[in-house]
Design a protein around this motif. Structure first.
Motif, PDB file in Angstrom:
ATOM      1  N   VAL A  18       5.674  -7.736   5.044  1.00 58.48           N
ATOM      2  CA  VAL A  18       5.003  -7.198   3.859  1.00 58.48           C
ATOM      3  C   VAL A  18       3.517  -6.961   4.161  1.00 58.48           C
ATOM      4  O   VAL A  18       2.941  -5.939   3.778  1.00 58.48           O
ATOM      5  CB  VAL A  18       5.169  -8.163   2.663  1.00 58.48           C
TER       6      VAL A  18
ATOM      7  N   HIS B 195      14.178   5.279  -3.713  1.00 64.54           N
ATOM      8  CA  HIS B 195      14.265   3.822  -3.837  1.00 64.54           C
ATOM      9  C   HIS B 195      14.977   3.359  -5.088  1.00 64.54           C
ATOM     10  O   HIS B 195      15.532   2.282  -5.106  1.00 64.54           O
ATOM     11  CB  HIS B 195      12.866   3.205  -3.775  1.00 64.54           C
TER      12      HIS B 195
ATOM     13  N   ALA C 169      10.638   0.693   6.441  1.00 63.73           N
ATOM     14  CA  ALA C 169       9.611   0.487   5.420  1.00 63.73           C
ATOM     15  C   ALA C 169       8.227   0.776   5.994  1.00 63.73           C
ATOM     16  O   ALA C 169       7.389   1.414   5.340  1.00 63.73           O
ATOM     17  CB  ALA C 169       9.676  -0.949   4.900  1.00 63.73           C
TER      18      ALA C 169
ATOM     19  N   LEU D   9      10.236  -6.136  -0.813  1.00 67.24           N
ATOM     20  CA  LEU D   9      10.855  -5.206   0.135  1.00 67.24           C
ATOM     21  C   LEU D   9      12.132  -4.643  -0.474  1.00 67.24           C
ATOM     22  O   LEU D   9      12.830  -5.327  -1.221  1.00 67.24           O
ATOM     23  CB  LEU D   9      11.188  -5.936   1.443  1.00 67.24           C
ATOM     24  N   ASN D  10      12.423  -3.386  -0.145  1.00 61.53           N
ATOM     25  CA  ASN D  10      13.670  -2.770  -0.556  1.00 61.53           C
ATOM     26  C   ASN D  10      14.770  -3.294   0.368  1.00 61.53           C
ATOM     27  O   ASN D  10      14.723  -3.076   1.573  1.00 61.53           O
ATOM     28  CB  ASN D  10      13.533  -1.250  -0.427  1.00 61.53           C
TER      29      ASN D  10
ATOM     30  N   SER E  87       8.596  -4.114  -4.953  1.00 61.66           N
ATOM     31  CA  SER E  87       8.729  -3.233  -3.795  1.00 61.66           C
ATOM     32  C   SER E  87       8.264  -1.819  -4.136  1.00 61.66           C
ATOM     33  O   SER E  87       7.656  -1.145  -3.316  1.00 61.66           O
ATOM     34  CB  SER E  87      10.172  -3.229  -3.304  1.00 61.66           C
TER      35      SER E  87
END
Lengths: 319, 837
Positions: B724, B190, B675, B666-667, B172
C-alpha cells in the motif's frame, strides 16, 4: 428505511405508519394503471356472457352503462373517495358489494395462511437448527438437498404429489374442499407451509453457520456452555436478527401462495375470487383483493423490519 | 497408494459435482433452442390408439391421454421456460443492474427515489404481480416472460445499489481517487467487476424462480394453455391420471425441479468462484478432532505444576492433507505463576491455547497429539462432555476481542451470571448479584449500570474487563488470556495489565498470557516461552531471557520491540511550510443510530517540507477524520487546508493517504504489481517505463518481483502494508499521510514498516504518521502533535517527551509508553500489589 433521529418510539411508529399509508396509495395507483393496460375489459365479458352477436356497438353501450368510458383520472379519484368512505364498489359480474363478497370468502384464506405460517415456522426452525447442529456430512447434505428441492418444485406440483400419495393411494385426507375440518386443512397447510419452511430453513441455517463461526461462540464454549446452550442461547438469537427481514418476506408471500393452494384443493377463498375477477376483468373486486393482499404484505414486512431494527438498535446503543 | 486412489476419487467426485448442474442446464438450453428441430411438430400429434402407454420402448416416458409422446412434449416444453428465463435475466440485468449502479454510484435524491420505487414494487407479492400482469397481457410465452420480468427486477436494484455504494466508498477506491483516477475508471475497472459474485448468485435464484413461475402461471390458466406443450400445462393435464398414469405427472415435475435446482447450484458455485477466485468448499471433511490412542508418557512433571503441556502438536486439515501448526510444544505453569507466550503472528500461540481445551471452531478440523495435564489430570483425549466441565471451571480461556468476543444481544451482566449459574450452581437471582461483585472485582466503577448494557455500548477496555469477570466467575485456578491488550489504546492497555497483575496476586490464579507485545509479557510474566513456526524456541525466566536472549528469533523480537532511537535531532526549523490546516471543524451528521458527533473542533496543524509529524491520541479523538480532511476527502469540512498556499484538492494528487486497514486498501482481485502499474499509469508514467518503475517501487519498500505477482490475500499483513505504501509512492506525493500504519501488525512486521518509514524520512519525504501509540510515532517523527476531542492539545519533542508534555492526555500517553518500554523492563517491576487486605 426510517432514517429519522430522536422522537422516541411513538414518533417512529407514526412515521412507519405514514410510510405504509403512502405505500398503499402508491400500490393502488400501480394496480389501477395496470388495469388500463389490460386487453379487454368487463364490458366485453358482460356482452360475451349475455350471448348473441358480440358487436362493438353493444360493447360500447355496456361500457357507458358501467361508467368505464369515463376518463381514467376521474375513475381513480372516484374509486379513492368511495374507498375512504368504506365503499369498495360493486362486482360487475354479480352486482353485489365487493366488501360483502370479500368478507364471506376471507375466512378460509386466513385459516389457510395462518396454518401455513405455523407449518413454515416449525419446519424452518427445525431444518435450520438441525442442519447447523448436525455433525458429519450426511445429515446436513440431506437437509440442504431436501430444502433446495422443496423450494424448486412448483407449489401445485407438490400438491398433486401429496394428493396422489396421501389422498388417492392411502386415503388419509380428502382431495378437495373444506368439509372435513382439520383433516381437509392438513394437506393445503403442508403444501403452503413446506416450501416456505424450506426457504426459511435455508436462510436460518446459513445465518446460523455464520454466527457459529463468530468469535463470541469460542467464548461461549470456553466458558463451558453445552453445544445446545451455544446453539439456542448464543447462535439462534443472533441468527434470527439477520434472518428477520427475509423471514418477513417469505411469510408475507404466503398470503399469495394461498391462491394456488385454494385453486388446487377447490377452496372458495380470496384466491379463487381474485382469479375469477381477473379473468372477467371485474375490476372493483380485483383492485380490492390485490390491495388487501398488498396491505398484508406491507404489514408483515413492516413488523419484521421494525423488530429487526429494534433488536439491532439494542445491540448497538445504550439502553 | 490408498491415499492416492482416494485423492483421485475425490477429484473425480468434485468434477462430477461441478459439471452435473452445468450439464443439466446445457440440456435445458439445447432443448429450448433446438426444440422445434428436434421434435418436428410431433408434440401435437395425437394418436388415440396409443393413449396412456406406460414408459417403454415405443415412448421412453410413455404417452398422454391423447397418445402424444411425453418425452417429445417435454423437450418441446422447454422452449417457453427458456424464453422466460432469457427475457427475465436480461430485464433484471439491464433494468435492475442499470438503476442499481446509478443509484449506488450517485446516491442522493435519485437513490432515495429508486429505493421508494423498489419498496412499492416489492410490496406487491411477486406471484400476485406476475399473475395480474400475465392475466392482463395474455398468455403467450413472450407476455409471460415480460410479466415475470416486471416482477423480479427490484431485488437487483437493492443488492447492486448496496454493493456499488460499499465499493465506491471502499478505501481501495478512495486511494485510487487520490492517485488521480477518474470516477468512470473506478466504476468500470474496480466496482463493476466486483459485482460479479453477488449478481451471479442472484441470477441463479431468479432463473429458478422463473421456471417455477412459468409453470405456476400455466396452472392458474394465465400462461400457456393446453394443448401448447409447456411443463406447467403438462402438469395440469396429468391431474386426472395421477393414479393411473403417474409418469405423466412425474416427468414434467422432475424436469422443473431438476432445472431449477441446477440453476441454484451452478449460480452458487459460480458466485463463490467469482468472489474468491477459488473453488472454495468443494469438498470439506467433517470437523472432528482425531486423536491417537497412545500418548507420550510424562516422566518428570514438576510436582507443583498447575499446567503441564508436554509434546503438544496440532495438525490442521486444509483440504489436501494435514499441516502441522504446533509442533511438540512443552510448557509448564506453577501455581500462582505467570507464563507469557510470545511470538510473531502465525507462530502457533493461539492454536496451542485452543488445542488445550479443544476449542477449535466448527469449520476447522484439527488433530491434537501430546499431553496437557492440568493439576495432574490429562485433557487430551477427553470427550466433549468431560471437557465442558474443565472449561471455565478449571481453565478459563479469554479469546482475543477482535470482532467481538461477547454475545452482542445479551446484557453483559447476564453473560457473567450465565457462567456463575453454570459453574457455581447458584440460582439466577443470586448469580446476578455475584456477577455485580465480579464486575466490581475487575475494576468497573458502576457495576449495576454496566451490567445492564450490551457489549456495543462499551469501550474495548470495558469489554476486556467483562470478559475477565466472566472468566473469573467459575473461579478457575488457571486463566489463559489471548492478546488481551492488542486492540486497546495504550492507556487502556496499561490499566488492563495492572488489573491482571492485581487479580493474580489477590486470587492466586495462574496466568497464561498470549501476546506479541514483549512489553506486556515483561510486565506480567515470570516465565517466557518464545514461539516460532509452531515450536518453542526459547523458554526461561522472563528477565533472564530478555537480558540474554540465546535464540535468534528471540533476539529479533527484542530488537523489534526496542528500536534504537531515531537519529539525533534533524534540523527542519527553517524549512518552508508545506501544509497548513487552520481551524478545521467537522460534524459527522446524525445517523439512524447515533446523534451528530463533532469529530473535529478547531484543529490546527502545520507541516514543513521534509518534516515528519507524529499525530497521537486515543481512539475517537478525530485522528482518522483529520487524516481524511488533510487529503481533501471530507466534503463537509469547514476551515482551510492549504498546500503550498493553495487549497488542497484530492484531484491535485499531491497528498496521498495510506488507510488504516491494508486489506481494505487493496482491490483483492488485482495483483500487487497490477495495482502499482495502475498507480504509475495514473501518474502519467509511459507504458515502456512501467516495468522498470514498478520493480523499483517494489524494491523501495522491500518487496520482490515475486510479491508483485501475488494477490493481496497471498501476502502477510506487513507485506500488504508495504504494498500500500509503494502504491502511494507511485504518485510521487509531496505529503504522505499514514493512518495507523502498524496497528494491525505484530511486533516484527511493525519494526519492518517503521524502518521503511524512517528510510522514507531520510529521503526527505514529508509525512504525517498517525497512531494511538506514542511508542510507534516517536521512532519516526520530528515533532509529535497530541490530539484530544477533535483538537490538537499539545506538542511533544521525541527526544524529550516527558519534559515537553503539558496536557493531561500527553502525560498519560507518555506514561503508557514508558510502562511498556523495553529499557525499563530490566528494572524491578513495580506493579501495584492490590489493596492491602
Amino acid at each position: 428505511m426510517v432514517r429519522r433521529m430522536g422522537g422516541g418510539p411513538v414518533a417512529a411508529v407514526a412515521a412507519r405508519l405514514a410510510e405504509m399509508a403512502a405505500l398503499v396509495l402508491a400500490i393502488s395507483l400501480v394496480s389501477f394503471g395496470l388495469l388500463l393496460l389490460a386487453r379487454g375489459d368487463a364490458a366485453t365479458s358482460v356482452v360475451r356472457e349475455q350471448g348473441g352477436a358480440v358487436s362493438q356497438a353493444r360493447i360500447e353501450a355496456e361500457r357507458h352503462r358501467l361508467g368505464l368510458d369515463l376518463p381514467a383520472p376521474q375513475r381513480y379519484a372516484d374509486m379513492l373517495t368511495r374507498a375512504v368512505r368504506g365503499d369498495l364498489g360493486n362486482s360487475i359480474r354479480s352486482g353485489r358489494p365487493v366488501s360483502g363478497e370479500i368478507a364471506s370468502r376471507i375466512g378460509p384464506t386466513v385459516t389457510l395462511a395462518l396454518a401455513g405460517s405455523v407449518v413454515a415456522i416449525v419446519v424452518g426452525l427445525f431444518v435450520g437448527l438441525a442442519e447447523a447442529a448436525a455433525r458429519g456430512w450426511f445429515v446436513p447434505a440431506l437437509l440442504r438437498g431436501g430444502s433446495l428441492l422443496l423450494v424448486s418444485v412448483p407449489g401445485f406440483a407438490l400438491a398433486f404429489g401429496l394428493v396422489a400419495q396421501f389422498s388417492l393411494r392411502l386415503g388419509w385426507f380428502p382431495t378437495q374442499g373444506t368439509d372435513a375440518g382439520a383433516w381437509s386443512l392438513a394437506l393445503p397447510a403442508l403444501v403452503l407451509g413446506l416450501p416456505a419452511g424450506a426457504a426459511l430453513g435455508r436462510v436460518l441455517s446459513t445465518r446460523l453457520r455464520e454466527v457459529l463461526a463468530e468469535p463470541y461462540l469460542v467464548t461461549a464454549r470456553a466458558q463451558g456452555h453445552s453445544r445446545l446452550t451455544c446453539l439456542l442461547r448464543w447462535a439462534l438469537p443472533n441468527a434470527t436478527v439477520t434472518s428477520l427481514v427475509v423471514a418477513g418476506n417469505i411469510l408475507a408471500a404466503l398470503g399469495t401462495g394461498t391462491l394456488v393452494v385454494e385453486e388446487v384443493f377447490g377452496w372458495s377463498g380470496l384466491g379463487s375470487y381474485l382469479i375469477a375477477a381477473l379473468r372477467y376483468r371485474d375490476w372493483y373486486p380485483l383492485n380490492a383483493t390485490v390491495l388487501l393482499l398488498c396491505v398484508v404484505v406491507i404489514v408483515v414486512r413492516g413488523v419484521s423490519l421494525s423488530l429487526a431494527t429494534l433488536v439491532d438498535e439494542r445491540a448497538r446503543s445504550t439502553p | 497408494m490408498i491415499r492416492r486412489g482416494w485423492e483421485a476419487a475425490r477429484r473425480a467426485l468434485t468434477a462430477v459435482w461441478w459439471s452435473l448442474p452445468a450439464a443439466v442446464l446445457a440440456a435445458f438450453v439445447l432443448a429450448g433452442a433446438a426444440g422445434p428441430i428436434l421434435t418436428a411438430g410431433r408434440e401435437r400429434q395425437t394418436d388415440l390408439n396409443r393413449a396412456l402407454l406406460a414408459p417403454g420402448a415405443g415412448a421412453w416416458l410413455g404417452t398422454d391421454h391423447l397418445g402424444r409422446d411425453e418425452l417429445v412434449r417435454l423437450v418441446a416444453g422447454a422452449r417457453g421456460s427458456l424464453i422466460a428465463v432469457g427475457v427475465v435475466l436480461v430485464v433484471c440485468l439491464v433494468l435492475g443492474g442499470g438503476l442499481g449502479v446509478a443509484a449506488g454510484w450517485w446516491g442522493g435524491l435519485f437513490d432515495r427515489f429508486m429505493l421508494r420505487v423498489v419498496d412499492v414494487v416489492t410490496s406487491v407479492p411477486t406471484l400476485l404481480l406476475g399473475l395480474v400482469l400475465a392475466g392482463l397481457l395474455g398468455g403467450g410465452p413472450w407476455q409471460v416472460a415480460l410479466a415475470l420480468g416486471a416482477t423480479l427486477w427490484p431485488p437487483y436494484v437493492r443488492v447492486i445499489r448496496t454493493e456499488t455504494r460499499l465499493r465506491r466508498d471502499a478505501p481501495s477506491n478512495q486511494a485510487l481517487l487520490l492517485l488521480g483516477a477518474r470516477p468512470p475508471r473506478i466504476l468500470l475497472r474496480h466496482v463493476l467487476p466486483a459485482l460479479g459474485g453477488p449478481v451471479t448468485v442472484l441470477l441463479g435464484i431468479t432463473a429458478a424462480e422463473v421456471i417455477v413461475g412459468v409453470a405456476t402461471l400455466s396452472f392458474l390458466g394465465l400462461g400457456a394453455r393446453p394443448p401448447a406443450p409447456e411443463w406447467g400445462s403438462m402438469l395440469v393435464e396429468s391431474r386426472p391420471y395421477l393414479s393411473s398414469a403417474p409418469w405423466l405427472f412425474l416427468a414434467p415435475a422432475v424436469a422443473v425441479a431438476v432445472v431449477a435446482v441446477a440453476c441454484n447450484l451452478l449460480a452458487d458455485r459460480l458466485g463463490t468462484w467469482f468472489t474468491h477466485g477459488v473453488r472454495a468448499g468443494a469438498v470439506t471433511r467433517p470437523a472432528r478432532a482425531v486423536r491417537p490412542a497412545t500418548r507420550p508418557t510424562v516422566a518428570d512433571v514438576p510436582a507443583e505444576a498447575r499446567l503441564q503441556v508436554t509434546g503438544l502438536s496440532v495438525d490442521l486439515y486444509d483440504g489436501d492433507g494435514y499441516t502441522r501448526v504446533v509442533d511438540g510444544v512443552t510448557l509448564s505453569v506453577p501455581a500462582g505463576g505467570t507464563l507469557a507466550i510470545v511470538g510473531a503472528s502465525g507462530s502457533g500461540k493461539t492454536m496451542t491455547a485452543l488445542a488445550m481445551l479443544d476449542l477449535f471452531p466448527a469449520q476447522v478440523s484439527a488433530r491434537v497429539t501430546g499431553s496437557v495435564r492440568l493439576a495432574g489430570r490429562e485433557l487430551v483425549g477427553l470427550d466433549e462432555q468431560a471437557l465442558r466441565r474443565v472449561r471455565g471451571r478449571t481453565v478459563a480461556y479469554i479469546p482475543q476481542d477482535v470482532g467481538g468476543a461477547l454475545h452482542p444481544l445479551r446484557r453483559v451482566g447476564a453473560q457473567v451470571a450465565d457462567v456463575v449459574v453454570l459453574h457455581r450452581g447458584l440460582r439466577r437471582r443470586a448469580a446476578e448479584r455475584r456477577a455485580l461483585e465480579l464486575l466490581a472485582l475487575v475494576g468497573i466503577d458502576d457495576p449495576a449500570r454496566v451490567a445492564r448494557q450490551r457489549p456495543g455500548a462499551l469501550s474495548g477496555g470495558m469489554r476486556q474487563r467483562v470478559l475477565l469477570a466472566a472468566a473469573l466467575a467459575g473461579e478457575p485456578p488457571l486463566l489463559v488470556a489471548d492478546e488481551p491488550t492488542s486492540s486497546l489504546d495504550a492507556t487502556a492497555a496499561v490499566a488492563l495489565v495492572e488489573l491482571f497483575g492485581e487479580i493474580r496476586n489477590r486470587l492466586n490464579t495462574s496466568l497464561v498470557i498470549i501476546t506479541h507485545e514483549l512489553g506486556v509479557a515483561a510486565r506480567l510474566a515470570d516465565t517466557l516461552a518464545v514461539f516460532d513456526q509452531g515450536r518453542v524456541v526459547e523458554t526461561g525466566d522472563t528477565h533472564a531471557v530478555l537480558r540474554a536472549p540465546r535464540h535468534p528469533v528471540t533476539r529479533r523480537l527484542i530488537a523489534a520491540a526496542d528500536l534504537p532511537p531515531p537519529r539525533a535531532d534533524r534540523d527542519t526549523g527553517d524549512a518552508p511550510v508545506l501544509l497548513t490546516a487552520r481551524d478545521l471543524r467537522l460534524v459527522h451528521p446524525a445517523h439512524a443510530r447515533r446523534p451528530a458527533v463533532p469529530a473535529l473542533a478547531g484543529a490546527d496543524l502545520t507541516v514543513y517540507r521534509g518534516e515528519v509529524v507524529g499525530l497521537v491520541g486515543n481512539s475517537g479523538c478525530g485522528k482518522s477524520t483529520l487524516a481524511r480532511s488533510l487529503a481533501g476527502l471530507e466534503p463537509r469540512l469547514r476551515g482551510t487546508v492549504e498546500l503550498d498556499g493553495r487549497p488542497v484538492d484530492h484531484r491535485h494528487q499531491r497528498v496521498h493517504l495510506v488507510f488504516q486497514d491494508p486489506t481494505a486498501a487493496l482491490n483483492r482481485r488485482q495483483s500487487i504489481g497490477g495495482a502499482l502499474a495502475e498507480a504509475l499509469h495514473l501518474h502519467g508514467v509511459r507504458a515502456s517505463d512501467l516495468p522498470a518503475r514498478r520493480t523499483a517501487l517494489l524494491r523501495r519498500v522491500g518487496l520482490t518481483a515475486d510479491h508483485g505477482r501475488r494477490r493481496p490475500w497471498q501476502l502477510s499483513g506487513g507485506e500488504r502494508q508495504r504494498a500500500v505504501i509503494a502504491r502511494a509512492l507511485a504518485g510521487d506525493p509531496d505529503l504522505l499521510i499514514l493512518d495507523e500504519p502498524v496497528s494491525a501488525l505484530d511486533c516484527v512486521h511493525r519494526a519492518d514498516v517503521i524502518n521503511l518509514l524512517r528510510s522514507l524520512r531520510d529521503d526527505g519525504l514529508a509525512m504525517v504518521v498517525i497512531s494511538h501509540d506514542l511508542g510507534v510515532v516517536e521512532h519516526v517523527a520530528d515533532r509529535i502533535a497530541v490530539m484530544h476531542s477533535g483538537r490538537i492539545v499539545d506538542e511533544l519533542r521525541p527526544g524529550a517527551m516527558a519534559t515537553t508534555a503539558r496536557h493531561r492526555i500527553s502525560r498519560e500517553l507518555v506514561a503508557a509508553r514508558d510502562f511498556f518500554r523495553m529499557d525499563t523492563v530490566n528494572r524491578p517491576v513495580s506493579l501495584p500489589k492490590g489493596p492491602s487486605t
